[in-house]
Design an enzyme around this catalytic site. Structure first.
Site, PDB file in Angstrom:
ATOM      1  CG  HIS A   1       0.283   1.023   7.355  1.00 39.51           C
ATOM      2  ND1 HIS A   1       1.177   0.455   8.190  1.00 39.51           N
ATOM      3  CD2 HIS A   1       0.866   1.920   6.516  1.00 39.51           C
ATOM      4  CE1 HIS A   1       2.418   1.251   7.909  1.00 39.51           C
ATOM      5  NE2 HIS A   1       1.904   1.745   7.011  1.00 39.51           N
ATOM      6  CD  GLU A   2      -0.603   2.741   2.942  1.00 39.99           C
ATOM      7  OE1 GLU A   2      -0.579   3.472   3.083  1.00 39.99           O
ATOM      8  OE2 GLU A   2       0.030   1.163   3.152  1.00 39.99           O
TER       9      GLU A   2
ATOM     10  N   GLY B   1       0.544  -0.780   0.028  1.00 39.80           N
ATOM     11  CA  GLY B   1       0.118  -0.272  -0.075  1.00 39.80           C
ATOM     12  C   GLY B   1       0.824   1.387  -0.117  1.00 39.80           C
TER      13      GLY B   1
ATOM     14  CG  HIS C   1       0.355   6.908   5.522  1.00 33.03           C
ATOM     15  ND1 HIS C   1       1.672   7.230   6.295  1.00 33.03           N
ATOM     16  CD2 HIS C   1       0.833   5.840   5.484  1.00 33.03           C
ATOM     17  CE1 HIS C   1       3.042   6.556   6.062  1.00 33.03           C
ATOM     18  NE2 HIS C   1       1.825   5.088   5.700  1.00 33.03           N
TER      19      HIS C   1
ATOM     20  CB  CYS D   1       6.295   2.390   7.420  1.00 29.21           C
ATOM     21  SG  CYS D   1       5.172   4.143   6.177  1.00 29.21           S
ATOM     22  CG  LEU D   2       6.676   1.941   0.632  1.00 28.87           C
ATOM     23  CD1 LEU D   2       5.987   2.562  -0.443  1.00 28.87           C
ATOM     24  CD2 LEU D   2       7.914   1.310   0.424  1.00 28.87           C
TER      25      LEU D   2
ATOM     26  CD  GLN E   1       3.533   6.391   2.711  1.00 26.50           C
ATOM     27  OE1 GLN E   1       2.191   5.530   2.376  1.00 26.50           O
ATOM     28  NE2 GLN E   1       4.533   5.102   2.798  1.00 26.50           N
TER      29      GLN E   1
HETATM   30 NI    NI Z   1       2.731   3.718   5.835  1.00 25.64          NI
END
Ligand code: NI
Length: 174
Positions: free
Chosen positions: A139-140, A47, A143, A97-98, A52
């Site tokens: 999670h997304e 995701g 953000h 997470c990226l 981000q």
């Molecule tokens: Ni993330």
């Protein structure tokens, strides 16, 4: 299409609240394509959320259909202005997470959710989700409200884990 730069914690832009999308124009479509290309370029990313890459708008992409262990899923989803309308149950699970490439962490999330959103053209969507897909969505969504998984670990001492190797195909990141 373009692979966009992923912001890394502690970048302040990751802590901002993202605005609703109101205009579903060609520019948005181009951005969504770039966001997906960026997700695919990320190692094992299931995701990604618009903030981000520094765009403070309520746009996320989730696709958990490619995880090693098959999980119930709806495939590739572009979700605009997503909103969880029901939560049920809770369980602990590992997340990455990226934007936090060096760590994974144990986070408690709802097991089952109901979700309302719009598709990339503004049409209404509704989903029921469970398990890992529901976790990825939560999670997304975090953000979009300026929250990272490290803000949700119960204990940074016992529930944060340094990644030994950071490579493509390693555990899923969002
Ligand atoms: Ni993330």
């Amino acid at each position: 299409m373009t692979v966009l730069e992923i912001l890394k914690a502690p970048d302040e832009r990751l802590k901002q609240f993202s605005e609703e999308v109101e205009i579903f124009d060609d520019e948005l479509q181009g951005f969504i394509d770039d966001l997906e290309e960026t997700r695919q370029a990320g190692p094992g990313a299931v995701g990604i959320a618009a903030p981000q890459v520094g765009r403070l708008q309520r746009v996320i992409i989730v696709d958990v259909s490619n995880t090693k262990k098959p999980v119930p899923n709806h495939g590739y989803m572009v979700l605009i202005n997503p909103e969880i309308t029901e939560w049920n149950g809770f369980e602990m699970g590992r997340e990455g997470c990226l934007s936090i490439p060096d760590y994974t962490g144990n986070v408690i999330r709802a097991t089952d959710i109901k979700l309302k959103a719009q598709d990339r053209f503004g049409n209404p969507l509704e989903y029921e989700m469970e398990g890992f897909e529901a976790r990825a969505i939560q999670h997304e969504l975090d953000h979009l409200d300026g929250m990272l998984f490290i803000d949700r670990v119960v204990s940074r001492r016992t529930d944060l884990f340094q990644r030994k190797v950071y490579k493509k195909g390693a555990s899923a990141k969002k």
